[in-house]
Design a protein around this motif. Structure first.
Motif, PDB file in Angstrom:
ATOM      1  N   ALA A 116       0.832  -1.207   0.000  1.00  0.00           N
ATOM      2  CA  ALA A 116       0.000   0.000   0.000  1.00  0.00           C
ATOM      3  C   ALA A 116       0.863   1.253   0.000  1.00  0.00           C
ATOM      4  O   ALA A 116       0.481   2.276  -0.572  1.00  0.00           O
ATOM      5  N   LEU A 119       1.810   1.737  -3.497  1.00  0.00           N
ATOM      6  CA  LEU A 119       0.604   2.181  -4.203  1.00  0.00           C
ATOM      7  C   LEU A 119       0.349   3.661  -3.961  1.00  0.00           C
ATOM      8  O   LEU A 119       0.014   4.402  -4.885  1.00  0.00           O
ATOM      9  N   LEU A 138       2.127   4.739 -12.905  1.00  0.00           N
ATOM     10  CA  LEU A 138       1.077   3.769 -12.641  1.00  0.00           C
ATOM     11  C   LEU A 138       0.745   3.045 -13.933  1.00  0.00           C
ATOM     12  O   LEU A 138       0.320   3.656 -14.899  1.00  0.00           O
TER      13      LEU A 138
END
Length: 140
Positions: A116, A119, A138
């Motif tokens: 995470a 991310l 991304l």
């Protein structure tokens, strides 16, 4: 499953039912706050420091070599988000934290939580991507 403003008492239920609680704002705030509490707790080893025992903030702080006041705030926040239980000034892991977060658990999702953080970094370029059409890391 949804992250939401969940009323805990009668007055809060009335406020939610009457539309007096800005639920979308609460969802954003809690979403950010959870990440900013859980990821540092993972990096510092808070969940492993608590283990299978009830621990005081001082005990946890000593185990993870951190400031006791800062550790106290972190433990209270983790309790507020239901990652820890609190009783008589001591903290313990919830059954869900034992199952899903502690790295030694057979069902641990600790690696997913650590992802995470990556991310979050990847998603930081969303606004630029929307403005310019250029993807910033991304799915490149």
């Amino acid at each position: 499953m949804k992250l939401d403003a969940v009323p805990e008492g009668v007055l809060e239920r009335v406020a939610v039912a009457a539309g007096l609680v800005p639920a979308p704002v609460v969802r954003v705030m809690w979403g950010v706050a959870i990440v900013r509490i859980v990821l540092p707790a993972l990096r510092l080893g808070v969940f492993e420091a608590i283990g299978d025992e009830w621990r005081t903030p001082d005990e946890v702080a000593k185990t993870i070599s951190c400031d006791v006041n800062g550790t106290t705030v972190m433990l209270a926040a983790l309790n507020g988000f239901d990652f820890l239980e609190r009783r008589d000034g001591k903290y313990a892991l919830t059954s869900e934290s034992k199952k899903w977060i502690v790295g030694t658990s057979k069902t641990s999702m600790k690696a997913a939580l650590e992802f995470a953080e990556n991310l979050d970094e990847m998603m930081s370029g969303i606004e630029t991507a929307v403005r310019t059409g250029k993807r910033g890391g991304l799915h490149e």
